[in-house]
Scaffold this motif. Structure first.
Motif, PDB file in Angstrom:
ATOM      1  N   ILE A 116     -30.705 -84.291  28.151  1.00 26.34           N
ATOM      2  CA  ILE A 116     -31.791 -83.549  28.783  1.00 26.34           C
ATOM      3  C   ILE A 116     -32.988 -83.503  27.839  1.00 26.34           C
ATOM      4  O   ILE A 116     -32.858 -83.115  26.674  1.00 26.34           O
ATOM      5  CB  ILE A 116     -31.358 -82.101  29.099  1.00 26.34           C
ATOM      6  N   PHE A 117     -34.135 -83.898  28.372  1.00 20.99           N
ATOM      7  CA  PHE A 117     -35.396 -83.792  27.639  1.00 20.99           C
ATOM      8  C   PHE A 117     -36.251 -82.688  28.263  1.00 20.99           C
ATOM      9  O   PHE A 117     -36.115 -82.378  29.446  1.00 20.99           O
ATOM     10  CB  PHE A 117     -36.168 -85.113  27.692  1.00 20.99           C
ATOM     11  N   CYS A 118     -37.122 -82.134  27.423  1.00 18.25           N
ATOM     12  CA  CYS A 118     -38.011 -81.056  27.867  1.00 18.25           C
ATOM     13  C   CYS A 118     -39.466 -81.420  27.569  1.00 18.25           C
ATOM     14  O   CYS A 118     -39.763 -82.079  26.572  1.00 18.25           O
ATOM     15  CB  CYS A 118     -37.654 -79.769  27.115  1.00 18.25           C
ATOM     16  N   ILE A 119     -40.334 -80.992  28.471  1.00 16.17           N
ATOM     17  CA  ILE A 119     -41.783 -81.035  28.217  1.00 16.17           C
ATOM     18  C   ILE A 119     -42.301 -79.623  28.429  1.00 16.17           C
ATOM     19  O   ILE A 119     -42.159 -79.061  29.521  1.00 16.17           O
ATOM     20  CB  ILE A 119     -42.495 -82.005  29.186  1.00 16.17           C
ATOM     21  N   ASP A 120     -42.853 -79.031  27.378  1.00 19.78           N
ATOM     22  CA  ASP A 120     -43.373 -77.673  27.521  1.00 19.78           C
ATOM     23  C   ASP A 120     -44.807 -77.555  27.003  1.00 19.78           C
ATOM     24  O   ASP A 120     -45.331 -76.444  26.843  1.00 19.78           O
ATOM     25  CB  ASP A 120     -42.455 -76.658  26.826  1.00 19.78           C
ATOM     26  N   ARG A 121     -45.427 -78.704  26.767  1.00 25.79           N
ATOM     27  CA  ARG A 121     -46.792 -78.731  26.275  1.00 25.79           C
ATOM     28  C   ARG A 121     -47.383 -80.033  26.800  1.00 25.79           C
ATOM     29  O   ARG A 121     -46.890 -81.121  26.483  1.00 25.79           O
ATOM     30  CB  ARG A 121     -46.765 -78.739  24.742  1.00 25.79           C
ATOM     31  N   ALA A 122     -48.414 -79.939  27.636  1.00 23.94           N
ATOM     32  CA  ALA A 122     -48.907 -81.152  28.295  1.00 23.94           C
ATOM     33  C   ALA A 122     -50.331 -80.970  28.791  1.00 23.94           C
ATOM     34  O   ALA A 122     -50.829 -79.850  28.949  1.00 23.94           O
ATOM     35  CB  ALA A 122     -48.011 -81.507  29.483  1.00 23.94           C
ATOM     36  N   GLU A 123     -50.965 -82.109  29.035  1.00 29.31           N
ATOM     37  CA  GLU A 123     -52.242 -82.165  29.720  1.00 29.31           C
ATOM     38  C   GLU A 123     -51.913 -82.608  31.145  1.00 29.31           C
ATOM     39  O   GLU A 123     -51.142 -83.554  31.333  1.00 29.31           O
ATOM     40  CB  GLU A 123     -53.119 -83.209  29.013  1.00 29.31           C
ATOM     41  N   VAL A 124     -52.485 -81.924  32.123  1.00 33.41           N
ATOM     42  CA  VAL A 124     -52.189 -82.253  33.515  1.00 33.41           C
ATOM     43  C   VAL A 124     -53.501 -82.547  34.242  1.00 33.41           C
ATOM     44  O   VAL A 124     -54.366 -81.670  34.362  1.00 33.41           O
ATOM     45  CB  VAL A 124     -51.426 -81.106  34.215  1.00 33.41           C
ATOM     46  N   GLU A 125     -53.642 -83.806  34.683  1.00 30.63           N
ATOM     47  CA  GLU A 125     -54.856 -84.213  35.381  1.00 30.63           C
ATOM     48  C   GLU A 125     -54.604 -84.256  36.884  1.00 30.63           C
ATOM     49  O   GLU A 125     -53.593 -84.797  37.326  1.00 30.63           O
ATOM     50  CB  GLU A 125     -55.296 -85.604  34.920  1.00 30.63           C
ATOM     51  N   TYR A 126     -55.548 -83.719  37.632  1.00 34.89           N
ATOM     52  CA  TYR A 126     -55.496 -83.766  39.100  1.00 34.89           C
ATOM     53  C   TYR A 126     -56.631 -84.655  39.573  1.00 34.89           C
ATOM     54  O   TYR A 126     -57.766 -84.532  39.106  1.00 34.89           O
ATOM     55  CB  TYR A 126     -55.666 -82.353  39.659  1.00 34.89           C
ATOM     56  N   PHE A 127     -56.330 -85.583  40.495  1.00 32.53           N
ATOM     57  CA  PHE A 127     -57.342 -86.510  40.995  1.00 32.53           C
ATOM     58  C   PHE A 127     -57.119 -86.670  42.491  1.00 32.53           C
ATOM     59  O   PHE A 127     -56.042 -87.072  42.926  1.00 32.53           O
ATOM     60  CB  PHE A 127     -57.181 -87.861  40.285  1.00 32.53           C
ATOM     61  N   ASN A 128     -58.150 -86.337  43.301  1.00 32.06           N
ATOM     62  CA  ASN A 128     -58.019 -86.431  44.755  1.00 32.06           C
ATOM     63  C   ASN A 128     -58.964 -87.501  45.284  1.00 32.06           C
ATOM     64  O   ASN A 128     -60.183 -87.335  45.266  1.00 32.06           O
ATOM     65  CB  ASN A 128     -58.316 -85.076  45.398  1.00 32.06           C
ATOM     66  N   LEU A 129     -58.372 -88.598  45.757  1.00 31.41           N
ATOM     67  CA  LEU A 129     -59.156 -89.703  46.307  1.00 31.41           C
ATOM     68  C   LEU A 129     -59.342 -89.537  47.816  1.00 31.41           C
ATOM     69  O   LEU A 129     -59.996 -90.343  48.468  1.00 31.41           O
ATOM     70  CB  LEU A 129     -58.420 -91.024  46.021  1.00 31.41           C
ATOM     71  N   GLY A 130     -58.801 -88.463  48.371  1.00 32.23           N
ATOM     72  CA  GLY A 130     -58.861 -88.252  49.820  1.00 32.23           C
ATOM     73  C   GLY A 130     -60.061 -87.437  50.263  1.00 32.23           C
ATOM     74  O   GLY A 130     -60.229 -87.188  51.461  1.00 32.23           O
ATOM     75  N   VAL A 131     -60.896 -87.007  49.344  1.00 33.37           N
ATOM     76  CA  VAL A 131     -62.104 -86.246  49.688  1.00 33.37           C
ATOM     77  C   VAL A 131     -63.317 -87.045  49.226  1.00 33.37           C
ATOM     78  O   VAL A 131     -63.222 -87.941  48.392  1.00 33.37           O
ATOM     79  CB  VAL A 131     -62.105 -84.838  49.037  1.00 33.37           C
TER      80      VAL A 131
END
Lengths: 203, 203
Positions: A116-131
């Motif tokens: 089991i691996f964990c990620i508890d520190r991250a950059e999260v990018e959101y990109f919406n090509l539908g608008v």
């Protein structure tokens, strides 16, 4: 949009693409669905004998990509780490309980080959090509840092407006200097290539 | 399964994940759907100002992942190259004609910020998690090479059968030596970890 909604969308989509680098520095990608979500971390299962596991243990850098039916892309950049030995069984059993199909792939006690691996520190990018114009934003999980990207118009701008006419998303505002609306920018570089006085810089 | 069917499935799924490495050697991943398929090559569009384009021009190694509704994963590993200048407009216009939504993202002549890359030599892996035992196979496009992976049982095998009982997919056959059915192997490593005489090698 916000971090919690991004994580919820990732959980609903279920099967995500995970990219790592191998010992030759080459990109490696595969689908992973054996993931458990907490509000402040994600935990995922793989087998110790897979190259994916080796790449995580040797390098650890991972990008995770989620694509929704609404043309949204959510991308998590992080360094994953193996959870401590004494917590392995707990998270593994939670994941197997949430996703019964895993017991078909790893029946009986063969699940013990898992890690089991964990990620508890991250950059999260959101990109919406539908608008239209497109929309993007970036969030952090557990205090991750945000990488600067894209383009900016500097004080060298002479206000000719050429960049604005060349922008496919019409996301450049008049002003002194002109200004790129970062949440709507494709990062395509058309303004940068067309500025007659090279007033636009790439981050 | 065969190469042509894999390419057809990729085309039908449409939106694929593309992994590259950046100048820090970190994995980068994003969805791409602006792809045109020929029987012996694929062509895809991105914008010159994007980091994706920079990574392709500087390194070129790419892995492309397709996931179907039937729990199939298709993975293409290749080196992409920019098509010659005189062919850029032709392939770009074919892609824009096949996928009308692109003209919303890059209206009018802003599509000229695009660059077309080609892959005409690749390794294509097929992996089906929806059957029991799982099924995998590897094909080549344009004479690409096949990377050895997974596990093999050597002549050191003493025939104890422990690997067979530990295999989650029951894909190890009795014999002298025992034999792993490679098309059904998860590459989990459970046989390798459990062989009492270390007769199993990792490729």
């Amino acid at each position: 949009m916000d971090l919690a909604t991004c994580l919820k969308k990732m959980e609903l989509v279920g099967v995500l693409a995970f990219a790592t680098v191998d010992s030759d520095g080459a990109p490696q990608i595969r689908n992973i669905s054996a993931i458990h979500y907490e509000s402040d971390a994600i935990y995922f299962f793989t087998a110790r004998g897979k190259n994916f596991c080796r790449e995580l243990l040797e390098d650890g850098r991972v990008q995770i990509l989620c694509y929704t039916k609404y043309k949204e892309m959510i991308r998590m950049s992080a360094k994953a780490y193996a959870v401590p030995e004494e917590e392995q069984a707990k998270w593994r059993d939670i994941i197997f309980e949430e996703q019964p199909y895993l017991a078909n792939v790893y029946p009986g006690d063969t699940r013990s080959i898992g890690i089991i691996f964990c990620i508890d520190r991250a950059e999260v990018e959101y990109f919406n090509l539908g608008v239209n114009p497109i929309f993007r934003d970036t969030y952090t999980l557990g205090g991750g840092t945000i990488t600067k990207k894209g383009y900016n118009i500097t004080e060298k701008c002479i206000g000719c407006g050429k960049c604005r006419t060349k922008c496919p998303q019409r996301c450049i505002e008049e002003g002194k200097p002109y200004r790129i609306l970062q949440n709507h920018c494709l990062h395509c570089g058309n303004c940068y290539e067309n500025c007659p006085v090279k007033a636009i810089v790439r981050e």
